[in-house]
Design a protein around this motif. Structure first.
Motif, PDB file in Angstrom:
ATOM      1  N   THR A 141       2.343   3.934 -14.367  1.00 45.11           N
ATOM      2  CA  THR A 141       0.927   4.296 -14.334  1.00 45.11           C
ATOM      3  C   THR A 141       0.669   5.311 -13.228  1.00 45.11           C
ATOM      4  O   THR A 141       1.138   5.144 -12.101  1.00 45.11           O
ATOM      5  CB  THR A 141       0.044   3.034 -14.146  1.00 45.11           C
ATOM      6  N   VAL A 142      -0.024   6.379 -13.573  1.00 42.15           N
ATOM      7  CA  VAL A 142      -0.359   7.429 -12.613  1.00 42.15           C
ATOM      8  C   VAL A 142      -1.876   7.505 -12.493  1.00 42.15           C
ATOM      9  O   VAL A 142      -2.583   7.605 -13.500  1.00 42.15           O
ATOM     10  CB  VAL A 142       0.210   8.790 -13.059  1.00 42.15           C
ATOM     11  N   ASN A 143      -2.359   7.409 -11.264  1.00 43.65           N
ATOM     12  CA  ASN A 143      -3.803   7.469 -10.991  1.00 43.65           C
ATOM     13  C   ASN A 143      -4.567   6.340 -11.666  1.00 43.65           C
ATOM     14  O   ASN A 143      -5.726   6.510 -12.035  1.00 43.65           O
ATOM     15  CB  ASN A 143      -4.408   8.805 -11.444  1.00 43.65           C
ATOM     16  N   ALA A 144      -3.935   5.199 -11.831  1.00 42.96           N
ATOM     17  CA  ALA A 144      -4.613   4.064 -12.471  1.00 42.96           C
ATOM     18  C   ALA A 144      -4.180   2.778 -11.788  1.00 42.96           C
ATOM     19  O   ALA A 144      -3.536   1.933 -12.389  1.00 42.96           O
ATOM     20  CB  ALA A 144      -4.311   4.011 -13.953  1.00 42.96           C
ATOM     21  N   LEU A 145      -4.552   2.633 -10.538  1.00 48.03           N
ATOM     22  CA  LEU A 145      -4.188   1.426  -9.791  1.00 48.03           C
ATOM     23  C   LEU A 145      -5.298   0.402  -9.972  1.00 48.03           C
ATOM     24  O   LEU A 145      -5.948  -0.037  -9.025  1.00 48.03           O
ATOM     25  CB  LEU A 145      -3.970   1.760  -8.313  1.00 48.03           C
ATOM     26  N   THR A 146      -5.498   0.010 -11.210  1.00 50.86           N
ATOM     27  CA  THR A 146      -6.597  -0.892 -11.541  1.00 50.86           C
ATOM     28  C   THR A 146      -6.156  -2.344 -11.395  1.00 50.86           C
ATOM     29  O   THR A 146      -5.016  -2.696 -11.698  1.00 50.86           O
ATOM     30  CB  THR A 146      -7.080  -0.643 -12.978  1.00 50.86           C
ATOM     31  N   THR A 147      -7.077  -3.151 -10.944  1.00 52.01           N
ATOM     32  CA  THR A 147      -6.818  -4.586 -10.835  1.00 52.01           C
ATOM     33  C   THR A 147      -7.352  -5.282 -12.084  1.00 52.01           C
ATOM     34  O   THR A 147      -8.220  -4.761 -12.787  1.00 52.01           O
ATOM     35  CB  THR A 147      -7.470  -5.168  -9.586  1.00 52.01           C
ATOM     36  N   GLY A 148      -6.810  -6.470 -12.342  1.00 52.32           N
ATOM     37  CA  GLY A 148      -7.198  -7.200 -13.545  1.00 52.32           C
ATOM     38  C   GLY A 148      -7.924  -8.489 -13.220  1.00 52.32           C
ATOM     39  O   GLY A 148      -8.320  -8.745 -12.087  1.00 52.32           O
ATOM     40  N   ARG A 149      -8.066  -9.301 -14.244  1.00 55.86           N
ATOM     41  CA  ARG A 149      -8.702 -10.597 -14.046  1.00 55.86           C
ATOM     42  C   ARG A 149      -7.775 -11.502 -13.239  1.00 55.86           C
ATOM     43  O   ARG A 149      -6.541 -11.400 -13.349  1.00 55.86           O
ATOM     44  CB  ARG A 149      -9.036 -11.218 -15.399  1.00 55.86           C
ATOM     45  N   PRO A 150      -8.353 -12.382 -12.413  1.00 53.41           N
ATOM     46  CA  PRO A 150      -7.538 -13.195 -11.503  1.00 53.41           C
ATOM     47  C   PRO A 150      -6.413 -13.936 -12.213  1.00 53.41           C
ATOM     48  O   PRO A 150      -6.623 -14.601 -13.230  1.00 53.41           O
ATOM     49  CB  PRO A 150      -8.553 -14.163 -10.896  1.00 53.41           C
ATOM     50  N   ALA A 174      -8.182   1.607  -0.226  1.00 51.56           N
ATOM     51  CA  ALA A 174      -8.606   0.224  -0.464  1.00 51.56           C
ATOM     52  C   ALA A 174      -8.237  -0.230  -1.868  1.00 51.56           C
ATOM     53  O   ALA A 174      -7.846  -1.385  -2.079  1.00 51.56           O
ATOM     54  CB  ALA A 174     -10.109   0.089  -0.249  1.00 51.56           C
ATOM     55  N   GLN A 175      -8.330   0.690  -2.836  1.00 48.91           N
ATOM     56  CA  GLN A 175      -7.963   0.341  -4.214  1.00 48.91           C
ATOM     57  C   GLN A 175      -6.455   0.178  -4.333  1.00 48.91           C
ATOM     58  O   GLN A 175      -5.975  -0.726  -5.021  1.00 48.91           O
ATOM     59  CB  GLN A 175      -8.457   1.420  -5.183  1.00 48.91           C
TER      60      GLN A 175
END
Length: 241
Positions: A141-150, A174-175
């Motif tokens: 993944t590039v430029n998509a350091l997204t977090t998910g559901r716990p 922070a992200q």
């Protein structure tokens, strides 16, 4: 003369008719396969070229669609489409699974050797497939350091490689920290590469659309990020010699 063959594939997802781009290597044997997810504006020729480049390396590759065949040139229109999408893991998973079904329907695809690589929104979709427990061999993944559901990152069953520009205002430190904390706590095999001086979408050449602050092309890092993606695939889903 290229030995890669391509075809357009139309399929339903998210209430739209998606228009993907499937690229096949020479031969008729089964090969490892890669889902290639686009940035928020959608699928364009550059994205299609990524799939073709992977096919040249010996992979079956599907550049999947996220916007029903549309390429958004207006940033406001693009954000109106992708912002609610990025906030809804189930919608992202539906888009990812629909593309995965297309890839699995291709006879050349080895169903036991599939990876997902995505950029921006496409990267977030790749991660959600992992969090949904899909049996992938690698996620890039590039430029998509997204977090998910716990807790759902614990379902990721493969190595995760992530790349981001150090000056990306959309994926700030922070992200990055939230993302790496999530996947570290889940026991995932992960790597993060921070490309110094690069902005958001540093990997995509300039296109005919409005300039957005914090977005910019960095040719040297774009080449490096592509090599890093290819190295990930070579490690986790190598093409038979």
């Amino acid at each position: 003369m290229s030995t890669v063959t391509t075809r357009t594939v139309a399929y339903p997802a998210d209430g739209l008719t998606m228009i993907g781009h499937l690229a096949l290597p020479a031969g008729d044997d089964r090969r490892p396969a890669v889902l290639v997810g686009p940035e928020g504006p959608g699928l364009n020729d550059f994205q299609r070229g990524r799939a073709e480049s992977l096919a040249e390396l010996g992979y079956v590759a599907l550049a999947f669609d996220i916007n029903g065949g549309r390429w958004f040139t207006d940033p406001g229109e693009m954000l109106a489409r992708v912002t609610p999408l990025l906030a809804d893991p189930d919608r992202m998973r539906d888009i990812g699974h629909a593309a995965l079904d297309v890839l699995l329907a291709e006879p050349r695809t080895d169903p036991d050797r599939i990876a997902a690589v995505g950029y921006g929104t496409g990267g977030a979709i790749a991660l959600e497939l992992g969090r949904d427990g899909v049996d992938l061999r690698a996620i890039g993944t590039v430029n998509a350091l997204t977090t998910g559901r716990p807790g759902e990152a614990a379902r990721i069953r493969c190595p995760v490689w992530a790349g981001v520009g150090s000056e990306d205002p959309i994926m700030p430190p922070a992200q990055r920290e939230a993302f790496t904390a999530e996947i570290e706590a889940a026991g995932v095999d992960w790597r993060l590469v921070v490309y110094g001086g690069a902005l958001h979408a540093f990997h995509h050449p300039p296109v005919d659309q409005a300039v957005v602050p914090g977005v910019g092309y960095h040719p040297r890092h774009a080449r490096r990020a592509w090599r890093d993606v290819v190295d990930l695939l070579d490690e986790c889903v190598p093409v038979p010699g």
